[in-house]
Design a protein around this motif. Structure first.
Motif, short mmCIF file in Angstrom:
data_model
loop_
_atom_site.label_atom_id
_atom_site.label_comp_id
_atom_site.label_asym_id
_atom_site.label_seq_id
_atom_site.Cartn_x
_atom_site.Cartn_y
_atom_site.Cartn_z
N LYS A 188 -50.75 -14.28 -18.49
CA LYS A 188 -51.95 -15.14 -18.48
C LYS A 188 -52.75 -14.88 -19.75
CE LYS A 188 -56.16 -15.68 -15.68
NZ LYS A 188 -56.70 -15.45 -14.34
N THR A 239 -62.43 -20.24 -21.13
CA THR A 239 -63.79 -20.07 -20.62
C THR A 239 -64.71 -20.75 -21.62
OG1 THR A 239 -63.24 -17.97 -19.59
CG2 THR A 239 -65.56 -18.42 -19.90
N LYS A 253 -63.23 -23.47 -12.24
CA LYS A 253 -64.27 -22.59 -11.70
C LYS A 253 -65.54 -22.79 -12.49
CE LYS A 253 -60.81 -19.06 -10.63
NZ LYS A 253 -60.35 -17.69 -10.86
N ARG A 256 -68.64 -19.35 -9.06
CA ARG A 256 -68.73 -17.88 -9.00
C ARG A 256 -70.10 -17.42 -9.50
NH1 ARG A 256 -63.60 -15.53 -11.83
NH2 ARG A 256 -64.55 -16.60 -13.58
N1 LIG Z 1 -66.15 -5.85 -15.49
C1 LIG Z 1 -65.52 -6.86 -16.04
N2 LIG Z 1 -66.00 -8.09 -15.87
C2 LIG Z 1 -65.34 -9.10 -16.43
C3 LIG Z 1 -64.18 -8.93 -17.19
N3 LIG Z 1 -63.75 -10.13 -17.60
C4 LIG Z 1 -64.62 -11.01 -17.13
N4 LIG Z 1 -65.57 -10.39 -16.40
C5 LIG Z 1 -66.69 -10.99 -15.69
O1 LIG Z 1 -66.27 -12.24 -15.27
C6 LIG Z 1 -67.15 -13.22 -15.77
C7 LIG Z 1 -66.43 -14.51 -15.96
O2 LIG Z 1 -65.41 -14.32 -16.90
P1 LIG Z 1 -64.30 -15.42 -17.15
O3 LIG Z 1 -64.19 -15.62 -18.60
O4 LIG Z 1 -64.57 -16.61 -16.33
O5 LIG Z 1 -62.96 -14.71 -16.72
P2 LIG Z 1 -62.29 -14.24 -15.34
O6 LIG Z 1 -63.32 -13.87 -14.35
O7 LIG Z 1 -61.31 -13.22 -15.74
O8 LIG Z 1 -61.57 -15.52 -14.88
P3 LIG Z 1 -60.30 -15.70 -13.90
O9 LIG Z 1 -59.14 -15.66 -14.79
O10 LIG Z 1 -60.53 -17.02 -13.34
O11 LIG Z 1 -60.32 -14.60 -12.91
C8 LIG Z 1 -67.75 -12.59 -17.02
O12 LIG Z 1 -68.98 -13.11 -17.29
C9 LIG Z 1 -67.87 -11.18 -16.60
O13 LIG Z 1 -69.03 -11.04 -15.79
C10 LIG Z 1 -63.70 -7.63 -17.35
O14 LIG Z 1 -62.69 -7.38 -17.99
N5 LIG Z 1 -64.40 -6.62 -16.77
#
Ligand SMILES: Nc1nc2c(ncn2[C@@H]2O[C@H](COP(=O)(O)OP(=O)(O)OP(=O)(O)O)[C@@H](O)[C@H]2O)c(=O)[nH]1
Ligand SMILES: C[S@@+](CC[C@H](N)C(=O)[O-])C[C@H]1O[C@@H](n2cnc3c(N)ncnc32)[C@H](O)[C@@H]1O
Ligand code: SF4
Ligand code: SF4
Length: 713
Positions: A162, A197, A262, A291
């Motif tokens: 991914k 994103t 999302k 979210r």
């Molecule tokens: N602690 C932590 N929070 C993260 C990390 N990556 C993303 N986040 C949190 O997730 C929020 C949304 O990030 P996104 O760019 O949407 O990525 P994602 O949550 O990995 O998305 P999905 O792939 O849909 O699970 C960010 O604003 C952070 O608050 C990480 O590696 N560590």
């Protein structure tokens, strides 16, 4: 109309697939801007696809806030590119041990790569970016598109399934679509999800092309459903444009594009927390996951615990309206805890970085905009992959022209006329360095109470360029020498345990390293970039030579603060009535002695002929007013500020002496008062002034000058 035809055709293919008669979806037409041929990426043959679910043919009513003006909407893309999910047979066929390079010491397998593709952004969200923006890096420091593709292919080949493109705002990168097309081609090497994103502002203009390139998921950041509030939170206009993008996403989904969608909403108390239920309402009829994100601290975003709304508080508020809210099982590596209101089509989730970390199942790695690998969102350690790649091009960025000639070199070396796969220079060295960085990943990030005090860059610069100035950048050569088995230094073969790994062989099959290309000795090409002078070019600690420097008069002043939990001790000190004796008098002597002993305590400090040490104290009783902390609590017991001024006529500065003196004086106060106050805290230790030497005068607050003072220049 076109979309209806596509949908109908798609349903026929689905049905055929169900009865094992027809392959799904023929290959989609490529845009003419695709540069595959010049990149020599393997072209994708027809791709078997399994749609997530048959999409409803009728359009659902949209919530008022995101309802499109139907007339304004362009027709849905006739040919959205479907998500590819390998069949069970394909999974068995492709089964291989997960790359050791991507597995950390806690057995976490990192198959999710986040790549920052720009540091620029068209918004200025309150929680992410300082109002004045962030300084932009010189273009040559940033990864080129071929470099991003090369690194991505290396990771995919090792098991990453991914990739998420983020930033800054990824849609402002001019060649974002072309980049996506090239990354989309990695599906034939095992990439399953290609996600974005985005703040959604410019998305509607590029979305169709992105979906056709293989985009499988969009996380769109939207913190409010109110246009005025949007302007307040993002410091910019643009709500209508975001709305347009959302409309288009739903339209494509309705047309059958298997896009995961999302909405990310950072919740801040007093700003948008009153809209939580409106966001939940969005999920009633829409196939979307909203979210709610706990507000996280980063440099410049003025975080305070009071402004953060915790997961449990949000949950309580939602349950008041929806008591039947039910938990949905999470997938293994989800950042969010997912729920659903029974009967609602969408879901809601909570990203609980602050109150319940999810580090135990972390599968993420990041590549910053300037090519550093960052193994943890909240960690400072980084290593430059860009510099290793560019060694093959004499340290210069590898653009498409450079890539072509590099590739020619490879072909000549191999005596081949053509090749499949992406050329990745120095692939082995890259893998070694990646493996070492991953092995150093910590089990989890700091918790609330510590995290907000940690130095971290603004969020916009976390998913984008590294602020290497204040971070630890591991020198790859240094790491190799300290970590890899000795025989790796001279042998081109993988070390034991890897030699037989199928993933290694896959790597060499698809990627060519260019071992004989001219290499720069200095991997840090940016001569202006600050270096840690206490490290040699191979990463070993050493004492910096000052033999050739001329002595000058130098002074440094350091300060720190001893905070009392109760005024009793402070007042006893002030009255010199503590049983143990004259606290400030003893602390003063301790400070002077410590300054003189600094080189004994700090390993790489030079012994210096100190000419003067002065220790001062400022006793601050809360009754005198003016020392309340921001939260009004911390200093209720009063505080003593210790200052230590140290001078010398020498070849190197005396800030370490001043810091050591201030620390020792503060520790002495602590020692003498601890019988009366067990809750003292010593903090804020820092240099506030430095004079002399070639860097001249530096005063606290002029941060840009600080880096000149790293080491003992
Ligand atoms: N602690 C932590 N929070 C993260 C990390 N990556 C993303 N986040 C949190 O997730 C929020 C949304 O990030 P996104 O760019 O949407 O990525 P994602 O949550 O990995 O998305 P999905 O792939 O849909 O699970 C960010 O604003 C952070 O608050 C990480 O590696 N560590
Ligand atoms: C840095 S942005 C980059 C991508 C894109 N510009 C966007 O806004 O979606 C990635 C995510 O980080 C989130 N984010 C930024 N600052 C944050 C903070 N202080 N606390 C929690 N999440 C934050 C944003 O809401 C966004 O979902
Ligand atoms: S959250 Fe995204 S849109 Fe907002 S300032 Fe940060 S990078 Fe830009
Ligand atoms: S904070 Fe670090 S370890 Fe924890 S989930 Fe995020 S990236 Fe992974």
């Amino acid at each position: 109309m076109a979309s209806a035809i596509w949908r109908a055709a798609h349903c026929v293919r689905l049905a055929a697939r169900a009865s094992q008669q027809l392959p799904l979806s023929p290959p989609l037409p490529r845009s003419s801007s695709s540069s595959h041929s010049s990149l020599n990426i393997r072209r994708i043959a027809s791709v078997a696809v399994v749609p997530q679910a048959a999409q409803p043919a009728v359009s659902e009513p949209l919530p008022e806030i995101i309802r499109p003006q139907e007339d304004d909407l362009p027709a849905a893309s006739p040919n959205p590119r479907p998500v590819t999910t390998p069949s069970r047979m394909e999974r068995i066929r492709d089964a291989r041990p997960f790359s050791d390079f991507l597995t950390d010491t806690f057995h976490r397998q990192h198959d999710y790569l986040r790549i920052s593709v720009t540091e620029r952004c068209n918004l200025r969200c309150l929680y992410c970016m300082p109002e004045e923006g962030v300084p932009l890096s010189p273009q040559r420091n940033l990864l080129t598109t071929p470099e991003i593709v090369m690194l991505s292919s290396l990771f995919v080949e090792q098991g990453v399934t991914k990739i998420r493109l983020t930033g800054g705002e990824p849609t402002v990168r001019p060649d974002i679509v072309s980049l996506m097309q090239q990354l989309g081609s990695l599906r034939s090497h095992g990439l399953r999800e290609l996600c974005l994103t985005t703040n959604g502002l410019a998305l509607h203009r590029k979305l169709d092309a992105m979906v056709e390139s293989g985009l499988t998921g969009i996380n769109l950041s939207l913190d409010t459903l109110d246009p005025w509030q949007f302007q307040l939170m993002t410091r910019r206009n643009g709500f209508a444009a975001v709305q347009k993008s959302i409309d288009r996403i739903f339209q494509l989904k309705r047309a059958g594009a298997p896009l995961k969608f999302k909405i990310n909403c950072v919740v801040m108390r007093g700003l948008n927390d009153r809209e939580i239920l409106d966001f939940v309402e969005l999920t009633r009829n829409r196939d979307v996951e909203v979210r709610f994100i706990e507000y996280m601290p980063f440099d410049g975003n003025r975080w305070s615990q009071g402004k953060m709304v915790s997961y449990t508080e949000m949950l309580d508020r939602i349950r008041e309206r929806h008591p039947d809210l039910e938990r949905v099982p999470d997938r293994k590596n989800d950042t969010s805890k997912t729920y659903r209101v029974p009967g609602f089509k969408g879901k809601i989730g909570f990203i609980t970085s602050m109150t319940h970390n999810f580090c135990g199942t972390c599968n993420r790695l990041r590549i910053t905009c300037d090519g550093n690998l960052k193994v943890c969102l909240f960690g400072n350690a980084e290593v430059s992959l860009r510099d290793i790649l560019r060694k093959a091009n004499n340290g210069e960025p590898i653009d498409e022209a450079a890539l072509e000639s590099l590739q020619k070199v490879v072909m000549e070396q191999k005596g081949a006329s053509s090749s499949e796969g992406v050329v990745v220079p120095n692939a082995e060295e890259l893998l070694d360095v990646i493996g070492m960085a991953v092995k150093r990943k910590k089990p989890k990030h700091a918790g609330i109470g510590e995290l907000e005090h940690m130095k971290n860059r603004p969020m916009i610069l976390i998913d984008s360029p590294s602020q290497a100035r204040s971070q630890t950048t591991w020198h790859p050569i240094g790491l190799t020498s300290s970590w890899a088995p000795a025989h790796r230094q001279s042998s081109p073969l993988p070390w034991p345990g890897r030699a037989t790994s199928p993933s290694y062989h896959r790597q060499v099959r698809f990627f060519s390293s260019i071992p004989h290309c001219r290499q720069s000795d200095n991997t840090n090409d940016d001569l202006n970039a600050p270096r840690l002078t206490h490290l040699t070019t191979t990463g070993e600690a050493h004492m910096v030579s000052i033999s050739d420097k001329q002595p000058t008069k130098r002074t440094a002043v350091a300060k720190c603060v001893v905070c009392f939990s109760d005024v009793t001790a402070l007042r006893l000190v002030r009255a010199n009535a503590l049983k143990k004796g004259d606290v400030l008098g003893v602390a003063r002597i301790a400070g002077i002695m410590a300054a003189k002993r600094t080189p004994d305590l700090i390993p790489l400090c030079h012994p210096i002929m100190i000419t003067h040490v002065e220790i001062g104290f400022e006793v601050r009783d809360p009754a005198d007013g003016g020392i309340e902390g921001e939260d009004g609590k911390r200093n209720k017991g009063g505080e003593i500020e210790v200052s230590a001024a140290v001078s010398c006529d020498g070849k190197t500065g005396v800030e370490m002496e001043a810091l050591t003196a201030a620390s020792a004086a503060a520790l002495t106060i602590y020692d003498m008062c601890k019988a009366v106050d067990k809750g003292m805290v010593i903090g804020d230790l820092r240099v506030v002034l430095k004079e002399g030497g070639k860097s001249g005068r530096w005063v606290e607050g002029q941060k840009e000058d600080l880096r000149k003072h790293e080491g003992r220049s």
